[in-house]
Design a protein around this motif. Structure first.
Motif, PDB file in Angstrom:
ATOM      1  N   ASP A  61      56.020  58.751  13.798  1.00  0.00           N
ATOM      2  CA  ASP A  61      57.152  57.957  13.311  1.00  0.00           C
ATOM      3  C   ASP A  61      57.665  57.018  14.400  1.00  0.00           C
ATOM      4  OD1 ASP A  61      57.123  59.207  10.805  1.00  0.00           O
ATOM      5  OD2 ASP A  61      58.655  60.680  11.374  1.00  0.00           O
ATOM      6  N   LEU A  62      57.754  57.524  15.618  1.00  0.00           N
ATOM      7  CA  LEU A  62      58.215  56.712  16.742  1.00  0.00           C
ATOM      8  C   LEU A  62      57.255  55.548  17.002  1.00  0.00           C
ATOM      9  CD1 LEU A  62      60.121  57.299  19.706  1.00  0.00           C
ATOM     10  CD2 LEU A  62      57.764  56.859  20.317  1.00  0.00           C
ATOM     11  N   MET A  63      55.958  55.843  17.039  1.00  0.00           N
ATOM     12  CA  MET A  63      54.961  54.818  17.346  1.00  0.00           C
ATOM     13  C   MET A  63      54.893  53.750  16.250  1.00  0.00           C
ATOM     14  SD  MET A  63      54.030  55.779  20.304  1.00  0.00           S
ATOM     15  CE  MET A  63      52.579  54.834  20.721  1.00  0.00           C
ATOM     16  N   ARG A  64      55.265  54.126  15.030  1.00  0.00           N
ATOM     17  CA  ARG A  64      55.261  53.170  13.918  1.00  0.00           C
ATOM     18  C   ARG A  64      56.607  52.474  13.751  1.00  0.00           C
ATOM     19  NH1 ARG A  64      53.514  55.666   8.723  1.00  0.00           N
ATOM     20  NH2 ARG A  64      54.741  57.407   9.432  1.00  0.00           N
ATOM     21  N   GLY A  65      57.542  52.753  14.672  1.00  0.00           N
ATOM     22  CA  GLY A  65      58.823  52.045  14.658  1.00  0.00           C
ATOM     23  C   GLY A  65      59.787  52.457  13.567  1.00  0.00           C
ATOM     24  N   LYS A  66      59.712  53.689  13.121  1.00  0.00           N
ATOM     25  CA  LYS A  66      60.605  54.181  12.063  1.00  0.00           C
ATOM     26  C   LYS A  66      61.995  54.468  12.658  1.00  0.00           C
ATOM     27  CE  LYS A  66      57.478  54.813   8.701  1.00  0.00           C
ATOM     28  NZ  LYS A  66      57.573  55.052   7.298  1.00  0.00           N
ATOM     29  N   ILE A  67      62.672  53.413  13.017  1.00  0.00           N
ATOM     30  CA  ILE A  67      63.932  53.498  13.760  1.00  0.00           C
ATOM     31  C   ILE A  67      65.008  54.297  13.037  1.00  0.00           C
ATOM     32  CG2 ILE A  67      64.886  51.329  12.908  1.00  0.00           C
ATOM     33  CD1 ILE A  67      65.806  50.828  15.848  1.00  0.00           C
ATOM     34  N   ASP A  68      65.022  54.241  11.726  1.00  0.00           N
ATOM     35  CA  ASP A  68      66.046  54.943  10.957  1.00  0.00           C
ATOM     36  C   ASP A  68      65.932  56.462  11.041  1.00  0.00           C
ATOM     37  OD1 ASP A  68      63.641  54.339   9.453  1.00  0.00           O
ATOM     38  OD2 ASP A  68      64.625  55.217   7.708  1.00  0.00           O
ATOM     39  N   LEU A  69      64.816  56.966  11.554  1.00  0.00           N
ATOM     40  CA  LEU A  69      64.607  58.416  11.653  1.00  0.00           C
ATOM     41  C   LEU A  69      65.044  59.005  12.994  1.00  0.00           C
ATOM     42  CD1 LEU A  69      61.080  58.712   9.992  1.00  0.00           C
ATOM     43  CD2 LEU A  69      63.337  58.953   8.922  1.00  0.00           C
ATOM     44  N   PHE A  70      65.550  58.155  13.898  1.00  0.00           N
ATOM     45  CA  PHE A  70      65.895  58.614  15.245  1.00  0.00           C
ATOM     46  C   PHE A  70      67.330  58.261  15.603  1.00  0.00           C
ATOM     47  CE2 PHE A  70      61.349  58.208  15.156  1.00  0.00           C
ATOM     48  CZ  PHE A  70      60.910  59.337  15.842  1.00  0.00           C
ATOM     49  N   SER A  71      68.041  59.239  16.137  1.00  0.00           N
ATOM     50  CA  SER A  71      69.397  59.003  16.641  1.00  0.00           C
ATOM     51  C   SER A  71      69.310  58.653  18.124  1.00  0.00           C
ATOM     52  CB  SER A  71      70.253  60.261  16.469  1.00  0.00           C
ATOM     53  OG  SER A  71      69.777  61.293  17.326  1.00  0.00           O
ATOM     54  N   LEU A  72      70.367  58.056  18.635  1.00  0.00           N
ATOM     55  CA  LEU A  72      70.417  57.777  20.071  1.00  0.00           C
ATOM     56  C   LEU A  72      70.286  59.070  20.871  1.00  0.00           C
ATOM     57  CD1 LEU A  72      73.202  55.066  20.339  1.00  0.00           C
ATOM     58  CD2 LEU A  72      70.803  54.818  20.992  1.00  0.00           C
ATOM     59  N   ASP A  73      70.941  60.113  20.413  1.00  0.00           N
ATOM     60  CA  ASP A  73      70.909  61.396  21.099  1.00  0.00           C
ATOM     61  C   ASP A  73      69.474  61.927  21.210  1.00  0.00           C
ATOM     62  OD1 ASP A  73      72.346  63.607  22.307  1.00  0.00           O
ATOM     63  OD2 ASP A  73      71.832  64.744  20.503  1.00  0.00           O
ATOM     64  N   MET A  74      68.752  61.893  20.106  1.00  0.00           N
ATOM     65  CA  MET A  74      67.365  62.360  20.090  1.00  0.00           C
ATOM     66  C   MET A  74      66.496  61.529  21.030  1.00  0.00           C
ATOM     67  SD  MET A  74      64.986  64.282  19.114  1.00  0.00           S
ATOM     68  CE  MET A  74      63.969  64.838  17.802  1.00  0.00           C
ATOM     69  N   LEU A  75      66.687  60.226  21.010  1.00  0.00           N
ATOM     70  CA  LEU A  75      65.869  59.347  21.844  1.00  0.00           C
ATOM     71  C   LEU A  75      66.158  59.552  23.330  1.00  0.00           C
ATOM     72  CD1 LEU A  75      66.050  56.202  19.589  1.00  0.00           C
ATOM     73  CD2 LEU A  75      63.988  57.549  20.084  1.00  0.00           C
ATOM     74  N   VAL A  76      67.411  59.772  23.684  1.00  0.00           N
ATOM     75  CA  VAL A  76      67.748  60.050  25.090  1.00  0.00           C
ATOM     76  C   VAL A  76      67.078  61.343  25.536  1.00  0.00           C
ATOM     77  CG1 VAL A  76      69.640  60.654  26.659  1.00  0.00           C
ATOM     78  CG2 VAL A  76      69.885  58.714  25.101  1.00  0.00           C
TER      79      VAL A  76
END
Length: 96
Positions: A61-76
């Protein structure tokens, strides 16, 4: 003649509020940094998932740019697991 409105970024054009646009810009930047680290190290999605503490489908999901599936907290958290650090700076913004 119609006037065209200019935006600083695509997120400013797409989101309803400056806050939502700022959130999306931040998430996009973090996702790009993680994806670039995965590519630079030549990791498979399974290897990246193990290192980041997530499942392989999440890495996909990350590699395909599914931005709506990730929160800032998760990404940090994922950035920290990837050996990266986030620095935050705050600047004066345009009036809303």
């Amino acid at each position: 003649m119609t006037s065209k409105k200019r935006f600083d970024s695509v997120w400013d054009a797409l989101e309803d509020t400056p806050g939502e646009a700022a959130n999306m810009k931040a998430r996009a930047s973090l996702m790009i940094a993680i994806a670039e680290r995965i590519k630079a190290e030549g990791l498979t999605q399974a290897e990246a998932a193990k290192r980041l503490g997530v499942t392989q489908p999440r890495v996909s999901d990350l590699m395909r740019g599914k931005i709506d599936l990730f929160s800032l907290d998760m990404l940090v958290n994922m950035l920290a697991q990837a050996g990266l650090r986030v620095d935050i700076s705050v600047h004066e913004g345009a009036a809303a």
